[in-house]
Each structure stands twice: as structure tokens, then as C-alpha cells.
Scaffold this motif. Structure first.
Motif, PDB file in Angstrom:
ATOM      1  N   UNK A   1       6.336   9.684  -4.836  1.00 25.28           N
ATOM      2  CA  UNK A   1       5.891   8.506  -4.074  1.00 25.28           C
ATOM      3  C   UNK A   1       6.480   8.535  -2.670  1.00 25.28           C
ATOM      4  N   UNK A   2       7.727   8.978  -2.562  1.00 25.95           N
ATOM      5  CA  UNK A   2       8.377   9.047  -1.253  1.00 25.95           C
ATOM      6  C   UNK A   2       7.649  10.023  -0.330  1.00 25.95           C
ATOM      7  N   UNK A   3       7.264  11.173  -0.869  1.00 18.07           N
ATOM      8  CA  UNK A   3       6.527  12.154  -0.057  1.00 18.07           C
ATOM      9  C   UNK A   3       5.195  11.570   0.410  1.00 18.07           C
ATOM     10  N   UNK A   4       4.563  10.822  -0.473  1.00 21.39           N
ATOM     11  CA  UNK A   4       3.310  10.170  -0.096  1.00 21.39           C
ATOM     12  C   UNK A   4       3.547   9.166   1.034  1.00 21.39           C
ATOM     13  N   UNK A   5       4.606   8.372   0.924  1.00 21.83           N
ATOM     14  CA  UNK A   5       4.914   7.398   1.974  1.00 21.83           C
ATOM     15  C   UNK A   5       5.233   8.101   3.289  1.00 21.83           C
TER      16      UNK A   5
ATOM     17  N   UNK B   1       2.380   8.838   5.269  1.00 19.68           N
ATOM     18  CA  UNK B   1       1.807   7.655   5.930  1.00 19.68           C
ATOM     19  C   UNK B   1       2.746   7.115   7.019  1.00 19.68           C
ATOM     20  N   UNK B   2       3.803   7.876   7.311  1.00 20.43           N
ATOM     21  CA  UNK B   2       4.744   7.447   8.347  1.00 20.43           C
ATOM     22  C   UNK B   2       5.720   6.387   7.894  1.00 20.43           C
ATOM     23  N   UNK B   3       5.958   6.284   6.565  1.00 20.92           N
ATOM     24  CA  UNK B   3       6.840   5.255   6.020  1.00 20.92           C
ATOM     25  C   UNK B   3       8.017   5.876   5.276  1.00 20.92           C
ATOM     26  N   UNK B   4       9.012   5.047   4.981  1.00 23.10           N
ATOM     27  CA  UNK B   4      10.160   5.456   4.186  1.00 23.10           C
ATOM     28  C   UNK B   4      10.229   4.628   2.904  1.00 23.10           C
ATOM     29  N   UNK B   5      10.831   5.204   1.879  1.00 21.47           N
ATOM     30  CA  UNK B   5      10.947   4.540   0.578  1.00 21.47           C
ATOM     31  C   UNK B   5      12.256   3.767   0.498  1.00 21.47           C
ATOM     32  N   UNK B   6      12.185   2.593  -0.117  1.00 21.74           N
ATOM     33  CA  UNK B   6      13.367   1.798  -0.405  1.00 21.74           C
ATOM     34  C   UNK B   6      13.274   1.310  -1.841  1.00 21.74           C
ATOM     35  N   UNK B   7      14.433   1.182  -2.515  1.00 19.41           N
ATOM     36  CA  UNK B   7      14.437   0.683  -3.887  1.00 19.41           C
ATOM     37  C   UNK B   7      15.775   0.062  -4.232  1.00 19.41           C
TER      38      UNK B   7
END
Length: 767
Positions: A384-388, A391-397
Motif C-alpha cells: 500500500x505504501x508503494x502505491x501511495x 500517487x505522491x503520498x506517504x503512509x501513516x499508521x
């Protein structure tokens, strides 16, 4: 000639007297939250009028200028003119280089206000300071008359953290777009700049996804659950728990609770927040907390079924490509709606049991050379992080995502206060971190247990962090989980004034803090909050925290948790809900019968949660005719794993030894062993005595044959109490303890009713 000069002098003097200078202010008149880095109060003041000009020089100033103009348009009816050339009596915005994001300088004189910053959030924060320096009437929604003075000040100010956040949970209970906007205005006032929207969970899906319409057509609506019914029950005594009837509608012949935001409404919220220099962070929970989606798209689960296990719901299946496709399709729409750098995917409290049994999940573990189910979740997170990233985004959790491995680009929110290793592990790995633990920043916890002083004095950065690791702390955030927050008024009550402590902790240096001084500034903020229509927490009534015992009669003393001007106590002794028409508390009152007392505090129309207790009639237990020869208690050890506290039996005791106090001593965190503490307790005089225990696993405390404290059942460390009437002298005491699988605590205290509790030690025991 001399007479002419005298007349001229008097004329000038009279003219100056007829045009008095603007008044000065005292330091105690001013309340700024958060506290500025550097503050100097000067003589005189600046006065806004209908002809006051605003001098703009850069596009970065526009959000701040628009907000200032909007305040005066609503409250004063002024249409402040914006110009480009400097002039006397104006508010001048100027760009200076070298200030950090959010920082500003403010110089107020009788002739002008100068606002200096490097970028737009600095200008905006300066306007919020001007807002707090203005009379509280500036918060009025309608035109009012006021003397629009700003004290002459010199301020240099900058934030400690870049992430100064608040969180709303829309899934459990939903608030509307106008309420969201009001909340954003509260955040802006106190220089909070990050709004975390928890939009999906098991209890409801709250954001329109065009590719999957069932998520909101059905997933946004539920048959009232236990959270709803508990709120409805509480609403009988406290209207703050009332659920708005507009949140219910008939669907498929059933009355259901719910609501959601359309994508257009989300765009409106994001734009409204942006105008206030607030970033909106969306949270779409995955792969757990996904029941509201699985209910309507059952192919997402491992078994094709949706539902609850013992504590948490069944997650999505991580062995199916359709799961990954579904998540990415959702996120494709989410990233278009939210300009924020981070997309929060939750990742907490995932029930991995279904993955252990699922052949597809087990195959995914094997095919990807993963160690276990935790690494399977991390494999999902990385995908999911690679997908984000694409899209120019970063993952947070949430901090659970640390377990099983994490890339350095992901950001972590530490929420589990009982897992102090999680934030350290995250920063050691190079991840950015937001501090938001249950210990201080869970505002769904009642004010009584998580009070203002505790929050203010909480230092968010762990002591174990190095200077380099501290740089990875983006900031702090307070969370408002909405299981028991069914209305906007209740949300306000839970947030205020604690939100001000978070604002100051996020802004001010940890070396620039003083709770007493802060609390005085908070008290001066209440009239401003009144003008904003905020329903804030006021101190609760103390004195009814526990049952009250009596033999013939007893005197009941009430007080407030802390003094606050304008707060009064009202009470009843017939079990009815206290109102301002009930008995007003002025002094301790005598009760001579078995009754139920209820009390609450009022400040104008604001009231708080009811405190109540029962007065119980007790018969004296006579002392026994003994004279213990030794101080302390006998402690018996009883091996074996027992099901109930009542199974703890002295006949099974292997040995005993003398102990000074009731504690777990050398057995903490070791192999469980049951214990019995036995001996005699000395009651100094006739009276009602309170006994309290704290244990994990369970315990009973007996005086003679009377069970006084029942702290049984399987549980973590918790307290329970009981009351008993004792004649002066010695009384047999027995405490039985059945530990949990990981023994942590057994303690006991005593005290005369209304007096502070003391530990039960050899000072009052013998055998």
C-alpha cells in the motif's frame, strides 16, 4: 504678548485633553494561549475603526488578511479596506526571511500594527494572536458595539512542533459539516494546524467512494448498537448524551443510525481548513476495523463472512489480490480529495486469527518468505505504501505497524502508552513520529481521570530519545474517539479546556511551562469560549466518589474538584436529577436515612456529569478480645492456578511468613502464586472505615466473616473499595489474592470515612 502665549498654551492643552490617547492594559488583563515565546507589554493600545486599512505586500498574507477581515465584518460590521501602500493607523503585513514555519513577529503601537512572517502560516498565527488580544466580542456572529482595542505589545513567537493536531472519530458517532467547520475554527484560534479525520471503522463508513457505492448506501448506516443504546440510557440523566434524531432514518424497513460526507463536502472541509492553514489527514482503516466494508463486499474476508471475534472484527484477507485491488481503488479516490502529504491507514488492533487458518494467507506468507502473520500485515503495508508513493503520498499508521518491519518513509502515531518501546523502535528505524498516547491525549477519557493539569504537565518526548531521535518527533495530537460522544456538545465538553493544554504543549518550549500561570490564562479564555458557544467542562462535584456509610447519621460535605468563578453546586437526596431548581449546596448537610444523593455543578447554563452515591446504614462490628504479640501480617503462599478468588483456601497453604505490608514483593512478573494475608487490624476509634484494594487477577478483603471489598474476576490492575462500621479495637482481617497469568499488584489501604487512605502496614496490624 505674555497673555497671548498663555491663552495659546491653554488652547493646545485643552485640545490635547479632548483627544485622549488610547488606554493601556495590565498584564493580568491579557490571556494568550498558547503562551508566546517572547512577550512584552507596552504603554497604550491600537484601536480598530471602520476606516482602518490593511496593508498587504505578498500573496502569502492573504489567508491571514481574509480571516482578520472576516472577524471584523461579522462582529463589528467593518469592511476593512486592503491596500498596498503603507499608511498611518494601518495593520501592515510584511515578509521577512529566516523564520521557521508558523513563526511570526507582532509589534502593536498606538499608530499601527506590524505583522512579520516568512510564510502564510506565520501570518495566520499572528492574526490569531491579534484575535485573542481583541475584546471577546470579536467572536460574535452578529454585529455588536465594542471598543476594538489591541494592547501595545511586542511579540516574537514560534512553535515547538510542526504537527499540532486534533482528531475526530466519525465512525462511532457522526458530526455534520457545519460542526466540523466550527471545530476547525476552534483549532485555528489556538494555533492547532493538523486535523485528523477518522472516516471509516467497523461501526460505519463515512466518506463517499464512487467506485463502491454500497460503502455509504449501506455501510454508513447501522441498526443502533450497544454504543448508541448506552448513550441513550445516559441521556436520561444527561442531555449531552442525546443522539440527534436527524442521524436516524428508515432503511429497508429498519430504523438505522448513520451519515456520511459526500466527496463535494470533503472538498469543502479541506478548503475551509486550508483557509485556516490547517492540514486535513484522512484515515481509512485497513486491513482491520473494516467490517462496514466487508458487510457489503463479503469477498474481502477470508471466509466470505463478516463479523466479530471475541474482541475485534475479522479483517480483510491478505491472501487475495482482490483485497489489494479494492484498497487501492479506494485510496485512488482518497488521494484526489486530500492534498495532505500523509494518508493514514490505521493498521491497529488487527485480529490475525483468521489469517492463521486461511490457506490463501498462509500461501502468501510462504510465497513471500515471511516469518508470520505480523510480517504478512507489514507486507500489505509496504505494498500500500508503494502505491501511495506512486500517487505522491506517504503512509501513516498507528504504532502497531512497527511490528513486522517498516520502511523509513512511513510515519507512526504512538497511541499505546503501555508500549513505550514502540516510539523508540520507530525513531531508531528512522521513522517520523506523532505522540498521541492514551496516557495524556485521549480526550474520550473523562476529564476526571485525564485532567487538565496531567495533560499540561505531560512531556511528550520520551527521556530515552537522543537529540537526533527527538528531531523525528513531528509533534503531538489529541484524539476524540466517539463511542461515548454522540453529540457536538458532548464533543465540546470532552475537548475543552483540555484542547488548550495540547495547544500549549505543541507550541511552547518544555522549559517555558507553569501550570498555575497557564490555568489563570485558561480561566480568562472561558468568556471567549462562551461567545463562541462552546460547551466546556467545568469542575465536577467531589464528595460522592464512593458510598457513604452511617450508623445513626452522617454529615455530607461537597466541594468542587477545583475552584472556578461562577460555578455552583445543586443536589438532590431523593434520586432525582439535580437542576438549578434543586437544593443549592452552601454547607455540609446531615443525612440520617438510607438515601441516594445526586449532585452536579452549574455555570450559567453549562452543567457537568452527575455525581451520585448511596448512603448505607451500617451496624457496628464489635472488636475481638485479642492482644497481638507481633506486628504485621502472616502471608500464606498457595500454589496452583485457581479459577476464582473463592478457591483460595488456607488449607492448601504451603507455608507462611511475616510481612510488613500487603504487596506482591518478589513475586511480581514471575510464576503466579496465590496469597492470603491474615491477622488483625486495629481500629483507632468507633467509626465508618473504608477499605480499598488494588490487584490484577482478583482479591477479597474480609473483616471477620464480612466481605468488605470484592475485587474478583479476571482483570488487569484495578481498584475496588468497601465500607464497614467498626468499634474501636482489634478486628480479624483476611485478604485473599488470586493473581493473573502475569502477577503485577496486590495492595490494600484503609481510612476513616472522609479522611485520606493509608496503606495497611504493621503500624495497624498484628497477629
Amino acid at each position: 504678548m505674555r497673555n497671548y502665549l498663555t491663552i495659546l498654551f491653554l488652547a493646545v492643552l485643552m485640545a490635547s485633553c479632548s483627544q485622549p490617547s488610547n488606554p493601556s492594559f495590565k498584564a493580568e488583563d491579557i490571556s494568550l494561549v498558547p503562551k508566546p515565546t517572547s512577550f512584552q507589554l507596552n504603554e497604550s493600545s491600537f484601536k480598530f475603526g471602520p476606516d482602518t486599512k490593511i496593508v498587504a505586500s505578498d500573496q502569502s498574507q492573504q489567508k491571514a488578511i481574509n480571516y482578520l477581515k472576516g472577524l471584523f465584518s461579522k462582529a463589528a460590521g467593518y469592511n476593512l479596506e486592503e491596500i498596498s501602500a503603507k499608511t498611518e493607523g494601518a495593520v501592515v503585513f510584511e515578509v521577512i526571511e529566516g523564520l521557521k514555519n508558523g513563526a511570526y513577529k507582532l509589534n502593536v503601537t498606538p499608530n499601527s500594527i506590524t505583522v512579520s512572517a516568512t510564510e502564510e502560516s506565520g501570518f495566520f498565527n499572528a492574526v490569531q494572536t491579534i484575535r485573542q488580544l481583541l475584546p471577546i466580542e470579536i467572536e460574535s456572529a452578529n454585529v455588536v458595539a465594542a471598543n476594538w482595542l489591541v494592547p501595545s505589545v511586542t511579540i516574537e513567537d514560534e512553535p515547538r512542533f510542526s504537527w499540532r493536531g486534533m482528531h475526530n472519530d466519525f465512525s462511532r458517532h457522526f458530526i455534520d459539516i457545519d460542526e466540523v467547520k466550527a471545530f476547525l475554527d476552534y483549532m485555528a484560534l489556538y494555533k492547532l494546524n493538523t486535523y485528523h479525520m477518522h472516516l471509516t471503522d467497523d461501526q460505519g463508513w463515512r466518506i463517499e467512494i464512487k467506485k463502491y457505492p454500497l460503502l455509504t448506501e449501506k455501510g454508513a448506516w447501522r441498526i443502533p448498537n450497544n454504543q448508541d443504546t448506552i448513550c441513550m440510557e445516559r441521556a436520561q440523566e444527561n442531555k449531552l448524551y442525546t443522539i440527534d434524531e436527524a442521524k436516524f432514518k428508515e432503511i429497508d424497513g429498519e430504523r438505522k443510525y448513520g451519515g456520511f460526507f459526500t466527496q463535494e463536502q470533503i472538498k469543502e472541509i479541506v478548503a475551509y481548513a486550508s483557509d485556516r492553514c490547517i492540514t486535513v489527514i484522512p484515515e481509512i482503516d485497513m486491513p482491520g476495523h473494516f467490517k462496514s466494508a466487508i458487510d457489503n463486499y463479503p469477498f474481502l474476508s477470508c471466509t466470505g463472512e463478516s463479523g466479530w471475534d471475541t474482541v475485534f472484527t475479522y479483517p480483510t484477507c491478505l491472501g487475495k489480490e482482490t483485497t489489494y485491488e479494492f484498497m487501492k481503488n479506494i485510496l485512488s479516490e482518497i488521494v484526489e480529495l486530500f492534498p495532505a502529504q500523509y494518508i493514514h491507514i490505521g493498521g491497529d488492533e488487527v485480529n490475525i486469527k483468521s489469517w492463521e487458518k486461511c490457506p490463501l494467507c498462509q500461501k502468501a506468507i510462504k510465497d513471500n518468505s515471511l516469518k508470520d502473520e505480523h510480517e504478512l500485515q507489514s507486507h500489505f503495508n509496504r505494498d500500500i505504501e508503494q502505491f501511495l508513493h506512486s500517487k505522491g503520498k506517504k503512509l501513516m499508521g498507528w504504532d502497531e505497524i512497527v511490528q513486522g518491519g517498516l520502511t523509513k518513509d512511513a510515519a507512526v502515531m504512538w497511541w499505546r502508552g503501555w508500549r513505550p518501546e514502540a516510539p523508540k523502535k520507530a525513531v531508531e528505524n528512522g521513522n517520523e513520529l506523532v505522540i498521541t498516547p492514551t496516557d495524556a491525549y485521549y480526550f474520550d477519557y473523562l476529564n476526571d481521570g485525564n485532567p487538565l493539569e496531567k495533560i499540561y504537565n505531560y512531556e511528550p518526548v520520551p527521556e530515552s530519545f537522543t537529540a537526533e531521535e527527538e528531531k523525528r518527533v513531528m509533534g503531538i495530537q489529541a484524539n476524540l474517539w466517539s463511542e461515548w460522544i454522540p453529540s457536538f456538545k458532548r464533543l465540546q465538553y470532552q475537548a475543552f479546556p483540555r484542547m488548550l493544554a495540547v495547544a500549549e504543549n505543541a507550541w511552547a518550549s518544555k522549559n517555558n511551562k507553569d501550570f498555575e500561570a497557564f490555568n489563570k490564562r485558561v480561566e480568562k479564555q472561558y468568556p471567549r469560549l462562551d461567545n463562541l458557544g462552546v460547551y466546556y467542562y467545568i469542575p465536577v462535584v467531589k464528595g460522592l466518589d464512593k458510598k457513604i456509610g452511617m450508623v445513626d447519621s452522617t454529615k455530607v460535605k461537597l466541594s468542587l474538584a477545583y475552584p472556578l468563578e461562577g460555578v455552583e453546586i445543586y443536589y438532590t437526596i431523593d434520586g432525582s436529577v439535580p437542576t438549578k431548581k434543586s437544593l443549592k449546596y452552601t454547607e455540609p448537610f446531615v443525612v440520617n436515612d438510607t438515601v441516594e444523593i445526586k449532585a452536579r455543578a452549574y455555570k450559567g447554563d453549562i452543567y457537568n456529569d452527575i455525581k451520585k452515591t448511596k448512603v448505607e446504614k451500617k451496624e457496628y462490628i464489635q472488636s475481638v478480645d485479642v492482644s497481638p504479640k507481633e506486628k504485621g501480617l502472616k502471608r500464606y503462599l498457595i500454589p496452583g492456578k485457581l479459577k476464582k478468588v473463592t478457591d483460595v483456601n488456607l488449607k492448601s497453604a504451603s507455608k507462611w511468613e511475616v510481612v510488613d505490608s500487603v504487596d506482591i514483593a518478589e513475586f511480581k512478573d514471575k510464576k503466579p502464586v496465590n496469597m492470603v494475608f491474615s491477622g488483625y487490624f486495629h481500629a483507632e476509634k468507633d467509626g465508618i472505615y473504608q477499605f480499598e484494594t488494588r490487584s490484577d487477577g482478583g482479591d477479597h478483603l474480609y473483616i471477620g466473616q464480612t466481605l468488605v471489598v470484592d475485587n474478583s474476576g479476571w482483570h488487569g490492575p484495578r481498584k475496588r473499595y468497601g465500607i464497614v462500621a467498626l468499634k474501636a479495637g482489634w478486628h480479624s482481617i483476611t485478604i485473599k489474592y488470586r493473581p493473573s497469568d502475569k502477577p503485577r499488584a496486590i495492595n490494600a489501604w484503609y481510612g476513616l470515612q472522609g479522611e485520606p487512605l493509608q496503606p495497611i502496614t504493621s503500624e495497624v496490624t498484628g497477629f
